[in-house]
Design an enzyme around this catalytic site. Structure first.
Site: not given
Ligand code: EPU
Length: 302
Positions: A177, A226, A296
């Site tokens: 990012r 996010c 972000e």
């Molecule tokens: N999780 C929770 N509760 C929540 C959200 C997530 O427990 O409310 C847990 C999920 O169950 C999972 C872990 O946290 O075990 C990771 O969650 P997720 O796969 O949704 O990934 P993330 O790290 O929250 C990132 C990116 C997203 C992208 C997804 C998929 C960032 C800040 N976020 O989210 O990007 O779509 O991975 O690759 O890097 C964005 O950049 O705006 C964005 C949404």
């Protein structure tokens, strides 16, 4: 901010820039938040040096808007005008494995168009809203891929030396990012080099990513994706969820029930509501986990 000086208005016409008085930025951002200002729509990249010189000479502060999907804009009458590129037609031209893409192109449509021509690699980004220029500037990524991996060349306007420049992919660093572009560089166009893949295989990848996204993110609601970056090795969303903050609200700004790192505008949230919610969640995460979450979302607040 309003441009009223007839000399500036006449010059804008001369350099082929469209002036829209009093545009509501709430209508141009995915959060549906933002005050009003004059919008300058740039039809030709080549107008930018003249436009920026004109604005600087007349002390008109400005900001450069992409697709408005990762942006939180302040309320009320805004103290700067906004520049936006008009999307040309066509906005993607293919030449073998190279896709020549205008920065104003819609990211999802560009990926679909390339897929239909058997060019893949970007399946994970299909549900990310916004323009190709916006995705490039912040190196958008999802499901293990990032746009920076495919960049062969970028055309940009460098405010620092007031020139349109072309950078090779290896002259730019793409990190999580984050990119090495200067904050005021304006993305104009990009050449992506995409791997050949049969359409049906790309479609399969797209379906899988879409399904994952639908099940974990609040897609139908107004959000900026996010709000916080993930600190190394941890998920900001998981930390916020563990604190039981889903549903926490300030006015109509609300932590999503679906994904805790998405803050949604559940009605008529103001920028101040959203900023207060961000500050509150950041403080609670700092207190409980000792982690300082970095935004972000890009904030334009005066
Ligand atoms: N999780 C929770 N509760 C929540 C959200 C997530 O427990 O409310 C847990 C999920 O169950 C999972 C872990 O946290 O075990 C990771 O969650 P997720 O796969 O949704 O990934 P993330 O790290 O929250 C990132 C990116 C997203 C992208 C997804 C998929 C960032 C800040 N976020 O989210 O990007 O779509 O991975 O690759 O890097 C964005 O950049 O705006 C964005 C949404």
């Amino acid at each position: 901010m309003r441009i009223r000086d007839p000399r500036i208005v006449a010059k804008l016409v001369e350099i082929n820039v469209e002036l829209k008085h009093g545009a509501a930025l709430a209508g141009l951002t995915s959060l549906g938040i933002g005050g009003t200002t004059d919008l300058l729509r740039v039809r030709r990249h080549e107008s930018l040096p003249d436009l920026l010189n004109l604005l600087d000479a007349n002390h008109v502060p400005h900001k450069f808007l992409g697709g408005g999907s990762n942006l939180l804009v302040g309320d009320g009458e805004l103290p700067w005008v906004v520049l936006q590129l008009v999307r040309p037609e066509p906005d993607v031209v293919l030449n073998g494995n190279l896709a020549h893409v205008d920065a104003a192109a819609d990211l999802g449509r560009m990926i679909t168009f390339c897929a239909k021509n058997d060019l893949g690699g970007m399946e994970g980004l299909i549900g990310v809203p916004g323009t190709v220029g916006g995705a490039l500037r912040m190196n958008a990524g999802a499901y293990g891929m990032q746009i920076g991996s495919y960049v062969r060349e970028v055309k940009l306007y460098r405010v620092a030396n007031r020139k349109i420049e072309v950078l090779r992919g290896d002259q730019i660093s793409f990190e999580y990012r984050h990119t090495s572009f200067a904050p005021d560089d304006m993305m104009l166009a990009v050449i992506l080099e995409l791997p050949s893949k049969p359409y049906k295989d790309i479609l399969q990848g797209i379906r899988i990513c879409n399904e994952k996204r639908r099940s974990s993110q609040p897609l139908g609601q107004k959000s900026a994706g996010c709000i916080f970056k993930n600190p190394p090795g941890v998920s900001a969303g998981r930390m916020i969820d563990e604190l039981g903050l889903k549903g926490l609200s300030v006015g109509d700004a609300r932590v999503s029930d679906r994904h805790a790192n998405f803050f949604v505008n559940a009605g008529h949230a103001s920028a101040n509501d959203m900023l207060a919610l961000i500050a509150d969640v950041r403080e609670r995460v700092q207190k409980c986990f000792g982690v300082n979450l970095e935004n972000e979302v890009v904030v334009w607040n005066a």
